[in-house]
Design a protein around this motif. Sequence first.
Motif, PDB file in Angstrom:
ATOM      1  N   TYR A   1      -8.071  39.431  17.160  1.00 20.31           N
ATOM      2  CA  TYR A   1      -7.027  39.912  16.243  1.00 20.31           C
ATOM      3  C   TYR A   1      -6.198  38.747  15.705  1.00 20.31           C
ATOM      4  O   TYR A   1      -5.871  38.699  14.513  1.00 20.31           O
ATOM      5  N   MET A   2      -5.869  37.790  16.554  1.00 19.51           N
ATOM      6  CA  MET A   2      -5.134  36.599  16.105  1.00 19.51           C
ATOM      7  C   MET A   2      -5.913  35.862  15.026  1.00 19.51           C
ATOM      8  O   MET A   2      -5.341  35.422  14.019  1.00 19.51           O
ATOM      9  N   GLU A   3      -7.209  35.725  15.227  1.00 13.16           N
ATOM     10  CA  GLU A   3      -8.040  35.021  14.246  1.00 13.16           C
ATOM     11  C   GLU A   3      -8.086  35.777  12.918  1.00 13.16           C
ATOM     12  O   GLU A   3      -7.999  35.173  11.839  1.00 13.16           O
ATOM     13  N   GLU A   4      -8.225  37.107  12.991  1.00 16.03           N
ATOM     14  CA  GLU A   4      -8.254  37.920  11.768  1.00 16.03           C
ATOM     15  C   GLU A   4      -6.948  37.784  10.998  1.00 16.03           C
ATOM     16  O   GLU A   4      -6.948  37.620   9.766  1.00 16.03           O
ATOM     17  N   MET A   5      -5.842  37.858  11.702  1.00 11.44           N
ATOM     18  CA  MET A   5      -4.549  37.826  11.024  1.00 11.44           C
ATOM     19  C   MET A   5      -4.177  36.421  10.567  1.00 11.44           C
ATOM     20  O   MET A   5      -3.479  36.259   9.565  1.00 11.44           O
ATOM     21  N   LYS A   6      -4.652  35.400  11.265  1.00 11.88           N
ATOM     22  CA  LYS A   6      -4.457  34.035  10.781  1.00 11.88           C
ATOM     23  C   LYS A   6      -5.182  33.860   9.451  1.00 11.88           C
ATOM     24  O   LYS A   6      -4.638  33.270   8.499  1.00 11.88           O
ATOM     25  N   ALA A   7      -6.407  34.398   9.371  1.00  9.05           N
ATOM     26  CA  ALA A   7      -7.164  34.319   8.120  1.00  9.05           C
ATOM     27  C   ALA A   7      -6.463  35.082   7.004  1.00  9.05           C
ATOM     28  O   ALA A   7      -6.613  34.754   5.825  1.00  9.05           O
TER      29      ALA A   7
ATOM     30  N   GLY B   1      -3.267  35.111   6.633  1.00  5.55           N
ATOM     31  CA  GLY B   1      -2.057  34.394   6.255  1.00  5.55           C
ATOM     32  C   GLY B   1      -0.937  34.399   7.277  1.00  5.55           C
ATOM     33  O   GLY B   1       0.122  33.813   7.044  1.00  5.55           O
ATOM     34  N   CYS B   2      -1.128  35.048   8.425  1.00 10.71           N
ATOM     35  CA  CYS B   2      -0.082  35.086   9.444  1.00 10.71           C
ATOM     36  C   CYS B   2      -0.005  33.756  10.187  1.00 10.71           C
ATOM     37  O   CYS B   2      -1.033  33.150  10.500  1.00 10.71           O
ATOM     38  N   THR B   3       1.199  33.323  10.482  1.00  8.95           N
ATOM     39  CA  THR B   3       1.368  32.040  11.173  1.00  8.95           C
ATOM     40  C   THR B   3       2.246  32.149  12.418  1.00  8.95           C
ATOM     41  O   THR B   3       2.476  31.142  13.082  1.00  8.95           O
ATOM     42  N   GLU B   4       2.741  33.337  12.753  1.00 11.05           N
ATOM     43  CA  GLU B   4       3.612  33.486  13.912  1.00 11.05           C
ATOM     44  C   GLU B   4       3.186  34.661  14.773  1.00 11.05           C
ATOM     45  O   GLU B   4       2.679  35.667  14.279  1.00 11.05           O
ATOM     46  N   ILE B   5       3.428  34.527  16.071  1.00  2.00           N
ATOM     47  CA  ILE B   5       3.097  35.554  17.049  1.00  2.00           C
ATOM     48  C   ILE B   5       4.341  35.846  17.880  1.00  2.00           C
ATOM     49  O   ILE B   5       5.063  34.928  18.285  1.00  2.00           O
ATOM     50  N   PHE B   6       4.558  37.126  18.133  1.00  2.00           N
ATOM     51  CA  PHE B   6       5.613  37.553  19.052  1.00  2.00           C
ATOM     52  C   PHE B   6       4.961  38.125  20.309  1.00  2.00           C
ATOM     53  O   PHE B   6       3.979  38.871  20.223  1.00  2.00           O
ATOM     54  N   THR B   7       5.498  37.773  21.477  1.00  2.00           N
ATOM     55  CA  THR B   7       5.044  38.399  22.710  1.00  2.00           C
ATOM     56  C   THR B   7       6.251  38.655  23.600  1.00  2.00           C
ATOM     57  O   THR B   7       7.317  38.052  23.414  1.00  2.00           O
TER      58      THR B   7
ATOM     59  N   GLU C   1      -3.440  31.456  28.198  1.00  2.00           N
ATOM     60  CA  GLU C   1      -4.622  31.679  27.372  1.00  2.00           C
ATOM     61  C   GLU C   1      -4.219  32.007  25.932  1.00  2.00           C
ATOM     62  O   GLU C   1      -4.813  31.495  24.972  1.00  2.00           O
ATOM     63  N   ILE C   2      -3.216  32.865  25.777  1.00  2.00           N
ATOM     64  CA  ILE C   2      -2.748  33.213  24.432  1.00  2.00           C
ATOM     65  C   ILE C   2      -2.115  32.004  23.757  1.00  2.00           C
ATOM     66  O   ILE C   2      -2.331  31.740  22.567  1.00  2.00           O
ATOM     67  N   ALA C   3      -1.323  31.240  24.512  1.00  2.00           N
ATOM     68  CA  ALA C   3      -0.678  30.053  23.946  1.00  2.00           C
ATOM     69  C   ALA C   3      -1.716  29.025  23.506  1.00  2.00           C
ATOM     70  O   ALA C   3      -1.560  28.381  22.455  1.00  2.00           O
ATOM     71  N   ASN C   4      -2.779  28.857  24.281  1.00  2.00           N
ATOM     72  CA  ASN C   4      -3.838  27.919  23.899  1.00  2.00           C
ATOM     73  C   ASN C   4      -4.528  28.369  22.609  1.00  2.00           C
ATOM     74  O   ASN C   4      -4.826  27.550  21.733  1.00  2.00           O
ATOM     75  N   ALA C   5      -4.793  29.675  22.509  1.00  2.00           N
ATOM     76  CA  ALA C   5      -5.415  30.201  21.293  1.00  2.00           C
ATOM     77  C   ALA C   5      -4.487  30.028  20.096  1.00  2.00           C
ATOM     78  O   ALA C   5      -4.927  29.679  18.997  1.00  2.00           O
ATOM     79  N   ALA C   6      -3.177  30.273  20.302  1.00  2.00           N
ATOM     80  CA  ALA C   6      -2.208  30.101  19.218  1.00  2.00           C
ATOM     81  C   ALA C   6      -2.160  28.650  18.756  1.00  2.00           C
ATOM     82  O   ALA C   6      -2.109  28.369  17.554  1.00  2.00           O
ATOM     83  N   ARG C   7      -2.188  27.726  19.699  1.00  2.00           N
ATOM     84  CA  ARG C   7      -2.164  26.302  19.359  1.00  2.00           C
ATOM     85  C   ARG C   7      -3.409  25.928  18.554  1.00  2.00           C
ATOM     86  O   ARG C   7      -3.329  25.209  17.555  1.00  2.00           O
ATOM     87  N   ARG C   8      -4.563  26.441  18.979  1.00  2.00           N
ATOM     88  CA  ARG C   8      -5.815  26.148  18.271  1.00  2.00           C
ATOM     89  C   ARG C   8      -5.776  26.677  16.840  1.00  2.00           C
ATOM     90  O   ARG C   8      -6.296  26.043  15.911  1.00  2.00           O
ATOM     91  N   LEU C   9      -5.146  27.821  16.647  1.00  2.00           N
ATOM     92  CA  LEU C   9      -5.080  28.446  15.324  1.00  2.00           C
ATOM     93  C   LEU C   9      -3.911  27.930  14.492  1.00  2.00           C
ATOM     94  O   LEU C   9      -3.781  28.292  13.316  1.00  2.00           O
ATOM     95  N   GLY C  10      -3.054  27.119  15.094  1.00  2.00           N
ATOM     96  CA  GLY C  10      -1.885  26.627  14.367  1.00  2.00           C
ATOM     97  C   GLY C  10      -0.838  27.700  14.151  1.00  2.00           C
ATOM     98  O   GLY C  10      -0.169  27.720  13.118  1.00  2.00           O
ATOM     99  N   MET C  11      -0.657  28.575  15.138  1.00  2.00           N
ATOM    100  CA  MET C  11       0.310  29.668  15.038  1.00  2.00           C
ATOM    101  C   MET C  11       1.440  29.448  16.039  1.00  2.00           C
ATOM    102  O   MET C  11       1.207  29.072  17.186  1.00  2.00           O
ATOM    103  N   ASP C  12       2.679  29.671  15.604  1.00  2.00           N
ATOM    104  CA  ASP C  12       3.824  29.583  16.498  1.00  2.00           C
ATOM    105  C   ASP C  12       3.851  30.800  17.418  1.00  2.00           C
ATOM    106  O   ASP C  12       3.423  31.891  17.035  1.00  2.00           O
ATOM    107  N   LEU C  13       4.382  30.620  18.629  1.00  2.44           N
ATOM    108  CA  LEU C  13       4.442  31.697  19.621  1.00  2.44           C
ATOM    109  C   LEU C  13       5.878  31.870  20.091  1.00  2.44           C
ATOM    110  O   LEU C  13       6.437  30.989  20.742  1.00  2.44           O
ATOM    111  N   MET C  14       6.466  33.016  19.750  1.00  2.00           N
ATOM    112  CA  MET C  14       7.827  33.348  20.164  1.00  2.00           C
ATOM    113  C   MET C  14       7.769  34.366  21.298  1.00  2.00           C
ATOM    114  O   MET C  14       7.112  35.407  21.174  1.00  2.00           O
TER     115      MET C  14
END
Length: 353
Positions: free
Chosen positions: A22-28, A30-36, A54-67
């Motif tokens: 889902y993170m990959e789909e939404m990054k594609a 245009g999403c750049t931020e994640i809330f958890t 694991e989620i933080a590593n995936a976010a870093r790989r995708l270039g997404m901020d994690l709040m």
Amino acid sequence: MIPLLGISIFVADRSLEDNVRYMEEMKAAGCTEIFTSLHMPEDDIGQLKEKLLEIANAARRLGMDLMADISGKALEKFSFPFLMEAGVTGLRMDFGFSAVEIAAYSHKMKIALNASTLTPEFLAALQEHHICLDNIEAWHNYYPRPETGLDKEAFIAKNRWLQAEGITTMAFIPGDGLKRKPLFQSLPTLEKHRNQSSFLAYLELEKDCAVDKIFVGDLTLSEGSQVQFQQYEEGIISLRVIQELPYALWDKVHLNRLDAARDVVRSETARTDQERFVMTRSIAPMHTYKRPRGTVTVDNYLYGRYEHELQITLRDLPAHEAVNVIGHVIEEDLPLLDYVRQGGRRFSFTAAT
């Protein structure tokens, strides 16, 4: 500028594979931020740390901020150094933190305050303790229980005050894919959005509510909603329709005429762009039914030079022998017509599933 659309990832609700997909789909998209959220006292802290990593590593790989949403007690369990090393880029500090603590953390990473409960007095206290305003945002809650979401007018007033103070505002819209347990009643900020489409809720926050950033509260968006958001990035409002007759222009982008009509949306493109759009074959009268709001029509040859004109009705209209009914905007998307009706708005159709 379209406000940032972010997503929510709840590490205990879905498998890592599903969350990352889902993170990959939404990054594609245009999403750049994640809330958890780290408010999970019933979960084993060791397992929760592993899942967060694991989620933080995936976010870093995708270039997404994690709040991460966290309380004072939860921060004691996780520890600030662990969260920094894990790759968490910001903390939403709701309860259990003093003005002194929040101000200190604001010099280390992005901090989101509770927009709904933030007062001028507490903001003044934060400023007295030299808070780094460049790292401060104000995030509203989502509300899982029906009837507990915010009222729109008070919400707007709070957001306007926050923006006047130079603080970025954020709110949640419901997702229309997988809902979050245990209530499965969607996760909006405004109560009126609880049973509305995700895209409609987004447009209202963007246009009317002084919101800078918009996140999806629930676990996922449906494929149909993802299409609507992707098209909106290109300035197009996509309407989901039930198609009653085949039509050559269902998959084209249309433009509402600049001289917008009172009763209908008129596609400037369908009748005037001869080379790309207009069918050479004459359109015979058929399906000349009544036209309730949201009816998609094409004029037949009985309308003379108006033949091929495509319209969407903005109000209930009677049947007309020269107007063929070819489809209907689904009920959930009828409110979107208020955004399409302005002159010069681009719109398209998507077959409802």
